[in-house]
Design an enzyme around this catalytic site. Structure first.
Site, PDB file in Angstrom:
ATOM      1  N   SER A   1       0.828  -1.201   0.000  1.00 34.52           N
ATOM      2  CA  SER A   1       0.000   0.000   0.000  1.00 34.52           C
ATOM      3  C   SER A   1       0.872   1.265   0.000  1.00 34.52           C
ATOM      4  O   SER A   1       1.711   1.420  -0.881  1.00 34.52           O
ATOM      5  CB  SER A   1      -0.958  -0.035   1.198  1.00 34.52           C
ATOM      6  OG  SER A   1      -2.059   0.815   0.989  1.00 34.52           O
TER       7      SER A   1
ATOM      8  N   ASP B   1      -5.637  -3.701  -2.484  1.00 33.65           N
ATOM      9  CA  ASP B   1      -4.637  -3.445  -1.437  1.00 33.65           C
ATOM     10  C   ASP B   1      -4.164  -4.726  -0.743  1.00 33.65           C
ATOM     11  O   ASP B   1      -4.959  -5.492  -0.200  1.00 33.65           O
ATOM     12  CB  ASP B   1      -5.259  -2.503  -0.411  1.00 33.65           C
ATOM     13  CG  ASP B   1      -4.259  -1.887   0.551  1.00 33.65           C
ATOM     14  OD1 ASP B   1      -3.424  -2.630   1.098  1.00 33.65           O
ATOM     15  OD2 ASP B   1      -4.315  -0.663   0.750  1.00 33.65           O
TER      16      ASP B   1
END
Length: 282
Positions: free
Chosen positions: A46, A163
């Site tokens: 991320s 993610d």
């Protein structure tokens, strides 16, 4: 004064996810450079994947900090907002990708970065974690940062990626088996109550479905850590775990205006652990 990196002070560095809290990674890298440590292998998830990518391409950490400080202005963030045309997410992400192309060429590939790099993402089709070690760098960045519900999944080959923090927010395992150097991992999340050792070692009897992963993540990443903590405790396998004391009101999407404080928190945390890091080379 920045010390010259020495061959015997090479490390592997793993930068975890955390949105605005992930800006603390910049402070960690600054202190590592100043202390003469050379990052020779990178993994990221991320926001950690984004910062790791910029650094892996050779972008100076001071320049990364300058970009972060500029984005502390809400007007700059508003320029990056583009509504998604479908229900796959709130934002399409095209403006963010275009902005990142100022620093990363559209044709850049993961396997060609100056520092070897790997990022993780999660395939919504299977609920499996995918390690991104090769392929288009911008595609990989958009995938590892695609927070479910906010950004549309990124299609790479047969995968619909979001993610990587859904399954492993500090992906030490991505480099654990290939890194010949001490591994430093940075976890920027709020400290939560850790499960007992016996609970951490219990094998999971089943894998969560993609819909469970998706819905759970939308509850909030910090709360969701409680549900998947046994899977996400991979950061403990690092030689050194850094946990910056970031202001509690800084979260996934809020707190970018506190970029100076967040970066300083990373610097302070890394300086405090320098003796421990030096001891790994003694």
């Amino acid at each position: 004064m920045i010390q010259s990196p020495l061959p015997e002070k090479r490390i592997g560095l793993v930068l975890g996810g955390g949105g605005a809290r992930g800006l603390a990674h910049i402070g960690v890298i600054k202190v590592l450079e100043e202390s003469g440590f050379q990052v020779s292998l990178l993994a990221g998830c991320s926001m950690g994947g984004l910062i790791a990518s910029l650094y892996a391409t050779g972008m100076p950490v001071n320049e990364i900090e300058r970009v972060a400080r500029r984005l502390s202005n809400i007007r700059e963030w508003l320029k990056l907002v583009d509504r998604a045309p479908s229900r796959k997410g709130l934002l399409a992400g095209k403006k963010i990708r275009h902005y990142l192309s100022r620093f990363i060429a559209p044709g850049d590939r993961i396997e060609q970065t100056r520092i070897p790099l790997v990022m993780n993402a999660v395939d919504l089709n299977t609920g499996s974690e995918i390690e991104l070690r090769e392929g288009n760098l911008l595609d990989a960045i958009m995938a590892t940062t695609a927070v479910p519900g906010f950004f549309s999944p990124v299609e790479i080959g047969p995968f619909r990626l979001v993610d990587g923090g859904i399954l492993d927010d500090v992906p030490v395992k991505c480099i654990k088996s290939i890194c010949p150097y001490p591994i430093v991992a940075v976890d920027v999340h709020k400290k939560i109550q850790e499960p007992a050792i016996s609970d951490r070692l219990k094998p999971r009897t089943h894998s969560p479905s993609p819909s469970t992963l998706y819905a759970g993540f939308l509850q909030g990443r910090d709360d969701y850590d409680h549900h998947l903590y046994s899977d996400k405790f991979g950061s403990a396998s690092a030689c050194l775990l850094i946990r910056p004391a970031i202001p509690s009101d800084v979260s996934l999407f809020f707190g970018f205006q506190k970029v100076k404080e967040i970066i300083q928190a990373g610097e302070v945390a890394m300086r405090e652990r320098l003796p421990d890091l030096h001891s790994l080379f003694s």
